[in-house]
Each structure stands twice: as structure tokens, then as C-alpha cells.
Design an enzyme around this catalytic site. Structure first.
Site: not given
Ligand code: 5RP
Length: 226
Positions: A31, A81-83, A93, A95-96, A102
Site C-alpha cells: 500500500t 500501511g498497516a496489517d 504493523k 507484516g513486512g 517504521e
Molecule cells: C511493513 C508494514 C506494512 O505496512 C504492512 O505489513 C501492510 O502491508 P501491505 O500494505 O503490503 O498490506 O507494517 O512492516
């Protein structure tokens, strides 16, 4: 509308919030990548502070001038973004695997805007496993201590994040443990408990940090405030 289209419209809406001269925190993930692309297309005179090496590479490729967090007094606006987006804009947050940079960038920002597709909005945090960044030295022992905390909160033990090539290592050289739960009933208490563990660098609970959310939905972009 696909989830990716929802991500795209939320990223594009957030890019409209940027004004010339701003220092802008650049989030990480698919995102945030839409945001970075839309921001680059505006060709504004801004400086970006990336939250990961991946975002730094993307921004550089698109011609966004970058600066380091320590080279600015503060950041005018961060978009990320956020999970999960929970009550009061509490967030999960990481997931990446970029949660540490962040959070450092978010905490240095005057305004933080979270962008996400509609499915990220939840009534309770916790369906998405909570990422916890842990230093590599002795991380198995740290993982045991995290399991004890998880039990106190009626949560399952954390799992070391793996990828095809082996253990996931963050930009900061740490590892990630993911805490599966279901429902995090007391996010603030869990956040405080996790920070007491030596070896934990930080966790993906972002509480009282987001000023607004721009959610991509089939009906367009919906703005949420805490
Ligand atoms: C990375 C994050 C991302 O913002 C979160 O994983 C959302 O990812 P995406 O926009 O691909 O759904 O926190 O550490």
C-alpha cells in the site's frame, strides 16, 4: 474493486496531502508503494525519509530525494500501511518486517496517516499475528520469555518468522517472532509487557500514533479518525 485497487486509491489519496517543502515519512509494504508512486508522479520539492531499504530503493528509482531520519528535526507527514486497523486507530504493523524503522519514523512525525484496503479494518486487534522484533543474540531464550508473556495474556506462543531462504532478518539485523492470538484484549498492557523483555527491540502494536486513516473501499476512500 480488488484489494490492490483499494490500496492504490488510498495511496493516491494520501499523496494529495503532501505539500511542497515537506519532509515526508515513506512507509513500507504494497500500500505504501502505491503512495510512493503517486507521490513521485507529483514531482514535488520534498524530501523523503524511508522506513526500509525496500522503500528507499523504490523511492530512489522514482526520483524522490531522500534524507536520513537523523538529518531532519522532525517529519511533517508520514504515510504508511498497516496489517490491522482496530478501534481508535490502534494498529498492528510489521507484516513486512519493517516495524522498528517504521515506529521510529512515526514517532518523529507531526502527522501520521495510515492507508489500507477495507479488509484491514477490524473490531479487535489480533487476527493478524503480532510481529515482535528481537535481537539475534540469544533469540531462542527471548522467544521463551515471550511465550511466558503470551500465556499471561491467554495467547499462543510466538513463532520465529521464516522465509524460503531461512530465518527472516530485518534491515536492522534482527529477527521477528510472530505472536498468533485471535483477540488482543488489552493491547496497551501487552505492549508494555513486551517492552520489559531484554532482547525485544520493539513490537508491531502502534497505539495512539495514527492521526487518521484513509481506507480504500468499493465506495471510494473513507477517512477515519481515532
Ligand atoms: C511493513 C508494514 C506494512 O505496512 C504492512 O505489513 C501492510 O502491508 P501491505 O500494505 O503490503 O498490506 O507494517 O512492516
Amino acid at each position: 474493486m480488488s484489494a490492490d485497487d483499494q490500496k492504490r486509491i488510498s495511496g493516491e489519496a494520501a499523496a494529495q496531502l503532501v505539500e511542497p517543502g515537506m519532509v515526508v515519512g515513506l512507509g513500507t509494504g504494497s500500500t505504501a508503494a502505491w503512495f510512493v508512486k503517486a507521490l513521485a508522479a507529483r514531482k514535488l520539492d520534498i524530501r523523503g525519509v524511508p522506513t526500509s531499504e525496500a522503500t528507499a530503493n523504490l523511492a530512489r528509482d522514482l526520483g524522490i530525494p531522500l534524507t536520513a531520519l537523523d538529518d531532519v528535526k522532525s517529519i511533517d507527514l508520514t504515510v504508511d500501511g498497516a496489517d490491522e486497523v482496530g478501534p481508535g486507530l490502534s494498529l498492528i504493523k510489521g507484516g513486512g518486517a519493517a516495524l522498528l524503522r517504521e515506529k521510529l519514523v512515526w514517532e518523529a512525525s507531526k502527522r501520521c496517516v495510515v492507508i489500507a484496503d477495507a479488509a484491514k479494518k477490524v473490531d479487535h486487534l489480533g487476527k493478524f499475528p503480532l510481529p515482535i522484533e528481537v535481537v539475534r543474540f540469544g533469540h531462542v531464550h527471548t522467544g521463551h520469555r515471550l511465550a511466558d508473556i503470551a500465556a499471561e495474556f491467554d495467547l499462543l506462543p510466538p513463532r520465529l518468522r521464516m522465509a524460503e531462504r531461512g530465518v527472516v532478518v530485518t534491515d536492522g539485523g534482527n529477527v521477528i517472532y510472530d505472536l498468533p492470538s485471535g483477540v488482543i484484549a488489552e493491547p496497551a498492557a501487552l505492549a508494555a509487557a513486551l517492552k520489559t523483555v531484554t532482547g525485544v527491540v520493539d513490537h508491531g502494536l502502534f497505539l495512539d500514533l495514527a492521526d487518521e486513516a484513509l481506507l480504500g473501499t468499493d465506495q471510494g476512500v473513507v477517512k477515519l479518525v481515532p
